[in-house]
Write a protein that holds these residues in place. Structure first.
Motif, PDB file in Angstrom:
ATOM      1  N   TRP A  22     -18.673   3.945   2.069  1.00  0.00           N
ATOM      2  CA  TRP A  22     -20.073   4.325   2.138  1.00  0.00           C
ATOM      3  C   TRP A  22     -20.303   5.377   3.213  1.00  0.00           C
ATOM      4  O   TRP A  22     -19.427   5.644   4.043  1.00  0.00           O
ATOM      5  CB  TRP A  22     -20.938   3.083   2.419  1.00  0.00           C
ATOM      6  N   ASP A  23     -21.509   5.913   3.215  1.00  0.00           N
ATOM      7  CA  ASP A  23     -21.877   6.938   4.192  1.00  0.00           C
ATOM      8  C   ASP A  23     -22.419   6.269   5.460  1.00  0.00           C
ATOM      9  O   ASP A  23     -23.578   6.410   5.819  1.00  0.00           O
ATOM     10  CB  ASP A  23     -22.907   7.898   3.599  1.00  0.00           C
ATOM     11  N   LYS A  59     -17.551   4.929   9.023  1.00  0.00           N
ATOM     12  CA  LYS A  59     -16.598   5.330   7.981  1.00  0.00           C
ATOM     13  C   LYS A  59     -16.049   6.739   8.228  1.00  0.00           C
ATOM     14  O   LYS A  59     -15.042   7.121   7.647  1.00  0.00           O
ATOM     15  CB  LYS A  59     -17.250   5.272   6.596  1.00  0.00           C
ATOM     16  N   ARG A 102     -16.875   9.899   7.510  1.00  0.00           N
ATOM     17  CA  ARG A 102     -16.663  10.822   6.387  1.00  0.00           C
ATOM     18  C   ARG A 102     -16.672  12.285   6.829  1.00  0.00           C
ATOM     19  O   ARG A 102     -16.000  13.114   6.218  1.00  0.00           O
ATOM     20  CB  ARG A 102     -17.730  10.605   5.309  1.00  0.00           C
ATOM     21  N   GLY A 148     -17.995   7.407  -3.327  1.00  0.00           N
ATOM     22  CA  GLY A 148     -19.116   6.949  -2.525  1.00  0.00           C
ATOM     23  C   GLY A 148     -20.302   7.872  -2.715  1.00  0.00           C
ATOM     24  O   GLY A 148     -20.330   8.683  -3.647  1.00  0.00           O
ATOM     25  N   PRO A 149     -21.287   7.790  -1.826  1.00  0.00           N
ATOM     26  CA  PRO A 149     -22.528   8.553  -1.997  1.00  0.00           C
ATOM     27  C   PRO A 149     -22.323  10.058  -1.932  1.00  0.00           C
ATOM     28  O   PRO A 149     -21.290  10.551  -1.463  1.00  0.00           O
ATOM     29  CB  PRO A 149     -23.394   8.073  -0.819  1.00  0.00           C
ATOM     30  N   GLN A 172     -19.523   8.118  -8.170  1.00  0.00           N
ATOM     31  CA  GLN A 172     -20.136   6.804  -7.997  1.00  0.00           C
ATOM     32  C   GLN A 172     -19.957   5.985  -9.280  1.00  0.00           C
ATOM     33  O   GLN A 172     -19.486   6.480 -10.293  1.00  0.00           O
ATOM     34  CB  GLN A 172     -21.631   6.929  -7.682  1.00  0.00           C
TER      35      GLN A 172
END
Length: 381
Positions: free
Chosen positions: A204-205, A209, A211, A241-242, A265
């Motif tokens: 996830w964001d 995490k 990213r 993920g998002p 997603q």
């Protein structure tokens, strides 16, 4: 042995917790347990997720209407297992029977104490965490999913050491290598081919995490390749993920790699397995995890893994993973380049390492914890 599993409220959408419950639901009967699985039903929650009432109506379902039903099923059980520490407030209602609660991480507790940068917890969140902590302290046995979680739980004084153990997670589904011809049909809808060279990130964001550093490392790979006159080891970057936040999208555009980045997603298990199996490598520089499932998921599928040189990632990845500084994107890019000649070895060692994290082994270890709390109750009586 009659075991009552208490799982999570489905509308909360806690995918990993639902997967954890499914492992036990599937495996415990094979380990000789008679099983009942109980989750709070959706009764009064009838509003969209955007409503201010969503959280509060969910609380009514979980912590008021569910209690009488849970109490009835507790009478049937020999052992009660609360499968997620975030339901620690159920422990006072099940203490009439030997009980186990799984602690997946203490990150939210740390946040409520102001220990996590950038995570501000409101008064209701702090109250919620106090109730969770009270439940952990009252449980017969707290089973932590990693040695790191155990160390952090004890450091916070959330339970007495003799009542804390470790039961390592197992793979929550059938993760295995996927032949290219099978994988191609599964990943085609993402605009990806098994012939493509791509890095993958799963998560996830959330700030932890990391990213953005994944994106920065991908940019660094391309800049290093351009400077040396060689093709980049990874032509694309796939985020499972998002969508990218605006700041990341702007960074990608600035460095000319926006058209090389995909976000996907609603990925099925079969599709995720195919993505892992087809990827050049998983880049997972997380700053904080309770266990780090993507590390062993990727390894089980034969995907080389580059992950943080932090616990628990460097405790579960074994010799098949390469451990990197999660704050240094340039060093990540260099580590990927340096490891490229031994990707095949990393795949082999990763598959071997993942065999230590089977669902069967996890379930067997939980059965041992159930026997332990049963025996300890008999001694007290």
């Amino acid at each position: 042995m009659k075991v009552l599993l208490i799982g999570n409220y489905v509308p909360d959408g806690q995918t990993s917790m639902l997967a954890f419950k499914r492992i036990l639901e599937r495996e415990l009967p094979h380990a000789g347990c008679e099983l009942r699985v109980l989750t709070p039903p959706r009764r009064v929650l009838r509003v969209p997720t955007s409503s201010r009432l969503w959280k509060w109506l969910g609380y009514v379902d979980k912590f008021i209407l569910f209690i009488p039903s849970m109490a009835r099923h507790v009478r049937w059980a020999d052992v009660v297992h609360v499968t997620d520490h975030s339901n620690g407030m159920y422990i006072p209602w099940v203490r009439s029977k030997p009980n186990v609660i799984t602690c997946h991480d203490v990150i939210a507790v740390q946040a409520a104490k102001g220990m996590v940068d950038g995570w501000n917890v409101g008064w209701t969140g702090r109250l919620f965490q106090r109730l969770i902590v009270k439940g952990l302290a009252a449980a017969d046995l707290v089973a932590c999913v990693s040695h790191l979680t155990r160390r952090e739980l004890l450091a916070l004084g959330l339970a007495e050491e003799p009542r804390v153990t470790v039961v390592l997670n197992g793979l929550n589904d059938d993760f295995r290598p996927v032949p290219p011809e099978e994988a191609q049909g599964l990943i085609r809808r993402f605009g990806i081919s098994t012939d493509d060279k791509f890095l993958i990130h799963v998560g996830w964001d959330l700030a932890r995490k990391n990213r953005r550093k994944v994106l920065e490392a991908f940019i660094a790979l391309h800049e290093r390749a351009a400077a040396s006159g060689r093709p980049a080891l990874a032509e694309q970057l796939v985020f499972v993920g998002p969508e990218l936040v605006p700041e990341m999208a702007e960074l990608a555009s600035k460095h000319g790699v926006a058209d090389r980045i995909k976000t996907v997603q609603k990925v099925s298990h079969e599709e995720l397995r195919a993505l892992y199996a087809s990827a050049t490598a998983l880049l997972f520089p997380s700053l904080q995890e309770g266990f780090g499932w993507p590390v062993i998921e990727a390894q089980a599928c034969g995907c080389p893994v580059f992950t943080s040189d932090l616990a628990p990632m460097n405790e579960i990845g074994g010799e098949g993973a390469v451990y990197v500084d999660p704050n240094d994107a340039e060093a990540m890019a260099a580590a990927i380049e340096e490891a490229a000649p031994r990707f095949e070895q990393m795949r082999r060692l990763g598959i071997e390492n993942a065999t230590h994290y089977t669902a069967h082994r996890m379930a067997s270890n939980y059965v041992a914890t159930y026997r332990r709390v049963l025996d300890e109750r008999k001694v007290r009586l």
